[in-house]
Design an enzyme around this catalytic site. Structure first.
Site, PDB file in Angstrom:
ATOM      1  N   HIS A   1     -10.112  -5.363  -2.802  1.00 27.27           N
ATOM      2  CA  HIS A   1      -8.776  -5.554  -2.240  1.00 27.27           C
ATOM      3  C   HIS A   1      -8.847  -5.880  -0.758  1.00 27.27           C
ATOM      4  CE1 HIS A   1      -9.790  -1.245  -2.226  1.00 27.27           C
ATOM      5  NE2 HIS A   1      -9.129  -1.151  -1.086  1.00 27.27           N
TER       6      HIS A   1
ATOM      7  N   ASP B   1       0.859  -1.187   0.000  1.00 27.87           N
ATOM      8  CA  ASP B   1       0.000   0.000   0.000  1.00 27.87           C
ATOM      9  C   ASP B   1       0.894   1.236   0.000  1.00 27.87           C
ATOM     10  OD1 ASP B   1      -1.711   2.225   0.981  1.00 27.87           O
ATOM     11  OD2 ASP B   1      -3.188   0.641   1.277  1.00 27.87           O
ATOM     12  N   ILE B   2       0.575   2.175  -0.860  1.00 30.53           N
ATOM     13  CA  ILE B   2       1.418   3.353  -1.037  1.00 30.53           C
ATOM     14  C   ILE B   2       1.356   4.305   0.175  1.00 30.53           C
ATOM     15  CG2 ILE B   2      -0.194   4.936  -2.221  1.00 30.53           C
ATOM     16  CD1 ILE B   2       3.377   4.104  -3.389  1.00 30.53           C
TER      17      ILE B   2
ATOM     18  N   HIS C   1      -6.648  -5.714   2.732  1.00 30.64           N
ATOM     19  CA  HIS C   1      -5.486  -5.107   3.397  1.00 30.64           C
ATOM     20  C   HIS C   1      -4.873  -6.139   4.339  1.00 30.64           C
ATOM     21  CE1 HIS C   1      -6.378  -0.718   2.566  1.00 30.64           C
ATOM     22  NE2 HIS C   1      -7.610  -1.197   2.436  1.00 30.64           N
TER      23      HIS C   1
HETATM   24  P1  5GP Z   1      -9.814   1.554   0.505  1.00 29.94           P
HETATM   25  O1  5GP Z   1     -10.413   1.500  -0.888  1.00 29.94           O
HETATM   26  O2  5GP Z   1      -9.609   0.169   1.084  1.00 29.94           O
HETATM   27  O3  5GP Z   1     -10.570   2.474   1.404  1.00 29.94           O
HETATM   28  O4  5GP Z   1      -8.377   2.204   0.357  1.00 29.94           O
HETATM   29  C1  5GP Z   1      -7.587   2.004  -0.789  1.00 29.94           C
HETATM   30  C2  5GP Z   1      -6.151   1.774  -0.378  1.00 29.94           C
HETATM   31  O5  5GP Z   1      -5.390   1.720  -1.567  1.00 29.94           O
HETATM   32  C3  5GP Z   1      -5.559   2.900   0.489  1.00 29.94           C
HETATM   33  O6  5GP Z   1      -4.960   2.311   1.644  1.00 29.94           O
HETATM   34  C4  5GP Z   1      -4.526   3.570  -0.417  1.00 29.94           C
HETATM   35  O7  5GP Z   1      -3.379   3.994   0.262  1.00 29.94           O
HETATM   36  C5  5GP Z   1      -4.213   2.481  -1.422  1.00 29.94           C
HETATM   37  N1  5GP Z   1      -3.900   3.019  -2.742  1.00 29.94           N
HETATM   38  C6  5GP Z   1      -4.655   3.881  -3.460  1.00 29.94           C
HETATM   39  N2  5GP Z   1      -4.070   4.154  -4.645  1.00 29.94           N
HETATM   40  C7  5GP Z   1      -2.930   3.425  -4.678  1.00 29.94           C
HETATM   41  C8  5GP Z   1      -1.883   3.289  -5.648  1.00 29.94           C
HETATM   42  O8  5GP Z   1      -1.897   3.873  -6.727  1.00 29.94           O
HETATM   43  N3  5GP Z   1      -0.857   2.456  -5.316  1.00 29.94           N
HETATM   44  C9  5GP Z   1      -0.812   1.760  -4.152  1.00 29.94           C
HETATM   45  N4  5GP Z   1       0.241   0.970  -3.935  1.00 29.94           N
HETATM   46  N5  5GP Z   1      -1.782   1.866  -3.200  1.00 29.94           N
HETATM   47  C10 5GP Z   1      -2.817   2.709  -3.470  1.00 29.94           C
END
Ligand code: 5GP
Length: 131
Positions: free
Chosen positions: A92, A28-29, A94
């Protein structure tokens, strides 16, 4: 195409951990902890619980392998698993190394790690996954 599909295709860079025919894992970035990893299916589906049973089951088994590799690499008590999915419309999971319950709190400040450290973390988890 989702941003995560672009990552799978290599059109957007990532710190890759592992992949097989159906799934892909990468850091995660904006990590909550060092080693915070995302596991995604290669098919595009927004909502995890809309995945067919076989894909969902396979994703959990793949996540297990990744979690064991994270646990061997990062000092922690457990690797926690959570699903939120409010930001990126591509299912996804985590995987987050934790020592206490509050480490799973997405309201916590994210870590700011430099590129070299992210690459090194990914390299170590990748190695643990492959052996
Ligand atoms: P959620 O959809 O579970 O609320 O959060 C999406 C997750 O994806 C976040 O923790 C965010 O940091 C991660 N994320 C979003 N865009 C990118 C990206 O382009 N690259 C990576 N490696 N992680 C990402």
């Amino acid at each position: 195409m989702t941003i995560f599909s672009k990552i799978i295709k290599g059109e957007i860079p990532c710190y890759k951990i592992a992949e097989d025919d159906n799934f892909f894992a990468f850091l995660d970035i904006n990590p909550l902890a060092k080693g915070h990893t995302l596991v995604i299916p290669k098919i595009e589906e927004d909502y995890l619980f809309n995945l067919d049973d076989e894909t969902l089951a396979g994703m959990i088994v793949f996540s297990k392998k990744v979690a064991l590799a994270i646990g061997k690499t990062i000092t922690c008590n457990r690797v926690g698993l959570t699903v939120i999915g409010l930001e990126v419309p591509h299912a996804h999971i985590h995987l987050i190394p934790i020592t206490r319950e509050s480490d799973m709190n997405f309201g916590n400040a994210k870590l700011k790690l430099d590129k070299e450290e992210m690459a090194e973390i990914a390299r170590k988890i990748q190695l643990a996954f492959s052996i």
